[in-house]
Design an enzyme around this catalytic site. Structure first.
Site, PDB file in Angstrom:
ATOM      1  CG  HIS A   1     -12.129  -0.021   3.465  1.00 41.43           C
ATOM      2  ND1 HIS A   1     -12.668  -1.025   4.231  1.00 41.43           N
ATOM      3  CD2 HIS A   1     -13.145   0.496   2.739  1.00 41.43           C
ATOM      4  CE1 HIS A   1     -13.958  -1.130   3.967  1.00 41.43           C
ATOM      5  NE2 HIS A   1     -14.284  -0.220   3.067  1.00 41.43           N
TER       6      HIS A   1
ATOM      7  CG  HIS B   1     -14.044  -7.427   5.677  1.00 40.76           C
ATOM      8  ND1 HIS B   1     -14.185  -6.428   6.602  1.00 40.76           N
ATOM      9  CD2 HIS B   1     -14.740  -8.478   6.141  1.00 40.76           C
ATOM     10  CE1 HIS B   1     -14.928  -6.869   7.605  1.00 40.76           C
ATOM     11  NE2 HIS B   1     -15.281  -8.119   7.343  1.00 40.76           N
TER      12      HIS B   1
ATOM     13  CG  ASP C   1     -15.431  -2.588   6.643  1.00 34.95           C
ATOM     14  OD1 ASP C   1     -14.867  -3.669   6.457  1.00 34.95           O
ATOM     15  OD2 ASP C   1     -16.426  -2.203   5.992  1.00 34.95           O
TER      16      ASP C   1
ATOM     17  CG  ASP D   1     -11.013  -3.676   5.813  1.00 35.43           C
ATOM     18  OD1 ASP D   1     -11.174  -4.197   4.694  1.00 35.43           O
ATOM     19  OD2 ASP D   1     -11.286  -2.480   6.069  1.00 35.43           O
TER      20      ASP D   1
ATOM     21  CG  ASP E   1     -20.115  -3.616   3.281  1.00 31.97           C
ATOM     22  OD1 ASP E   1     -20.557  -2.618   3.887  1.00 31.97           O
ATOM     23  OD2 ASP E   1     -18.898  -3.856   3.197  1.00 31.97           O
ATOM     24  CG  HIS E   2     -20.172  -4.683   7.553  1.00 31.94           C
ATOM     25  ND1 HIS E   2     -19.135  -5.458   8.014  1.00 31.94           N
ATOM     26  CD2 HIS E   2     -19.679  -3.983   6.502  1.00 31.94           C
ATOM     27  CE1 HIS E   2     -18.057  -5.223   7.275  1.00 31.94           C
ATOM     28  NE2 HIS E   2     -18.362  -4.334   6.348  1.00 31.94           N
TER      29      HIS E   2
HETATM   30 ZN   LIG Z   1     -17.478  -3.284   4.639  1.00 26.68          ZN
HETATM   31 ZN   LIG Z   2     -17.856  -0.353   6.136  1.00 26.17          ZN
END
Ligand SMILES: [Zn+2]
Ligand SMILES: [Zn+2]
Length: 546
Positions: A365, A387, A160, A192, A74-75
């Site tokens: 996270h 995010h 993150d 995040d 996702d990055h």
């Molecule tokens: Zn992420």
């Molecule tokens: Zn990540």
């Protein structure tokens, strides 16, 4: 008038996934992250989704650099698409760079990109921005947050992160750097929000070791651990548990094998000599001496665990006495698919272990208390939650108010909303595109919502084909319409329905009088099937002239 700093979230705000952000100052742009998002259940046939970065398309010359904070999809997942259009030097830590190289090599772009390796603790100057990379804990090694000194002030981007005092690699989040930022004065913090609705603290990765110990000790046969291919820290934990319990380990699945190879080469994954064995060899060994690590933790039908659940895996089958460990949480939207997969695994005789049965996964996270700690360490003037879905961004904003950041200094925005900063003020600017670009096979962006609606329709109500034979001279039907259907109704029980439909088609064709016959028949039959059956199959009329 002095320039303003413009921060433009292109992806990741108002959703989980496809993170991408632009820092813009005058004729300079810096991109942070180029992520992808996996499609939801109802996006039929879509492989993945990338951010809509069309805002940058006519500013391609202004893009000075691309920073990738860590190696998760996702990055990183949209890197090849971004590089094709907005080629600029890429900056990443060694492991992230290694994972990017794998993607760029696959896309045959590796020799077209300048990749720069940076280490946590270093800084680089990119146009008017000086970027300091600081280490953060997350579920993949070598993750960084950023301190970006801009002409209007210092902006901290958390990437993150979590705060883990006992991470797998022993390398904790760089608190010293964060408080140093505070002593210099921080204009804005972007942080995040993924776990803002979770109170308290995210447990340390160390918790997972205890859970693995229990599973590896008690499992009577093989242990199959499913996680994301990019969770390198989890692969390390399975390696360590194998060593403690004298089991050998095999990796299954191309992406996992490749990522592990890269991480091992770069020293981010340490495997004792002889512990890792090829999968064919592992399959020959005593069952209670082996562990298979693989993908499919989201119940994806095409990944190995999904195939094991339905008995369609080629290399090996699920056996009675296998223990399957789902070492991941479902991504929002995947809960149902994961539950169904777990049920099927049980049905086929496996024991399945997942959180909360045992803590075989912890989030990467920060939860609410960690998020507040970051705000208190950094002491920003302005705060922008990033995010996360809108509900998570709003909750993160509420936490900011709790620690005393004035409500007017917090901006909750979704993708495509520009935020402008001067040394004193933050204002909300114009909207730019920030939607979805669907990637489907080799096509990028050629699938729109209309095609998706058609696919949904087809999947729900099937289709009907009407074959019309028209006399070229008289423009009248030369034969009775022939109707075929798939996925609509049980044909054998529907003779009457179809013979009535054929009559309706005949009338519609007659009334059309040679003009737009196909269209007229399609519309008439759609209406007819809806009235009769309360369903809307897709109706195609094909006209053959004789
Ligand atoms: Zn992420
Ligand atoms: Zn990540």
């Amino acid at each position: 008038m002095a320039n303003k700093l413009r921060i433009i979230p292109i992806g990741g705000l108002g959703e989980v996934g496809k993170n991408m952000m632009v820092f813009e100052y005058g004729r300079n742009a810096l991109i942070v992250d180029t992520g992808l998002m996996f499609p939801e259940n109802d996006m039929l046939g879509i492989d993945y989704i990338i951010p809509d970065y069309s805002y940058l398309r006519d500013k391609a010359d202004f893009v000075r650099g691309i920073i990738i904070t860590h190696g998760h999809e996702d990055h990183t997942g949209a890197i090849k698409h971004v590089i094709e259009e907005l080629n600029a030097p890429v900056y990443a830590t060694p492991l992230t760079r290694g994972l990017l190289e794998v993607k760029l090599r696959d896309a045959k772009l590796l020799d077209k990109v300048t990749l720069n390796t940076v280490q946590a603790g270093e800084s680089v100057t990119i146009g008017p921005f000086t970027v300091e990379f600081y280490h953060v804990c997350h579920s993949i090694p070598d993750s960084v947050g950023l301190g970006i000194t801009t002409p209007v002030g210092l902006v901290v981007h958390s990437g993150d992160f979590k705060i883990d005092h006992t991470p797998v690699d022993g390398w904790v989040t760089d608190f010293t750097k964060l408080s140093e930022f505070a002593s210099r004065g921080v204009l804005a913090l972007l942080s995040d929000s993924t776990n803002s609705t979770k109170p308290g603290w995210t447990p340390s990765e160390a918790v997972v070791d205890g859970a693995f110990d229990k599973v590896f000790r008690d499992a009577p046969g093989r242990v199959i651990v499913a996680t994301f291919a990019s969770l390198i820290s989890r692969i390390q934990q399975v390696v360590n548990a194998c060593a403690r319990h004298k089991r050998k380990m095999a990796l299954a699945g191309t992406s996992m094998v490749e990522n592990a190879k890269m991480a091992q080469k770069l020293g981010y994954l340490e495997v004792p000599e002889g512990l890792l064995v090829p999968i064919d060899q592992a399959l020959e060994m005593p069952k209670n001496k082996m562990v298979i690590m693989t993908t499919g933790s989201q119940g994806e039908p095409s990944a190995i665990v999904g195939r094991l659940a339905t008995g369609r895996n080629r290399q090996f089958d699920l056996l009675e006495g296998d223990t399957v460990v789902i070492s991941a949480h479902p991504i929002p939207g995947n809960e149902e698919m994961v539950a169904r997969t777990i049920n099927r695994l049980f049905q086929r005789g496996a024991n399945v272990i997942y959180d909360p049965i045992l803590p075989v996964h912890v989030s990467g996270h920060a939860s609410a208390e960690e998020q507040k700690l970051l705000m208190n360490l950094v002491k920003p003037k302005f705060f922008v939650p990033v995010h996360g879905e809108l509900r998570q961004l709003h909750q993160h904003a509420a936490l900011a108010r709790e620690v005393g950041i004035p409500v007017e200094n917090v901006a909750v925005v979704e993708n495509g909303t520009v935020i402008e900063f001067t040394e004193e003020a933050m204002t909300i600017g114009e909207r730019v595109p920030g939607g979805y670009v669907y990637v489907d096979g080799t096509g990028v962006g050629d699938i729109g919502p209309e095609v998706l609606r058609e696919r949904e329709n087809l999947a729900r109500d099937g289709f009907v084909v009407v074959n019309l034979v028209v006399d070229r001279k008289t423009r009248k039907l030369a034969e009775k319409p022939l109707i075929l259907s798939k996925g609509f109704v049980f044909v054998r029980d529907s003779a009457e329905l179809f013979s009535t439909a054929a009559k309706k088609a005949e009338v519609a064709a007659f009334n059309a009088n040679g003009q737009g016959v196909a269209r007229a028949v399609e519309e008439r039959l759609s209406e007819f099937f809806y009235t009769e059956m309360k369903r809307r199959p897709m109706v195609f009329a094909i006209v053959n002239e004789v």
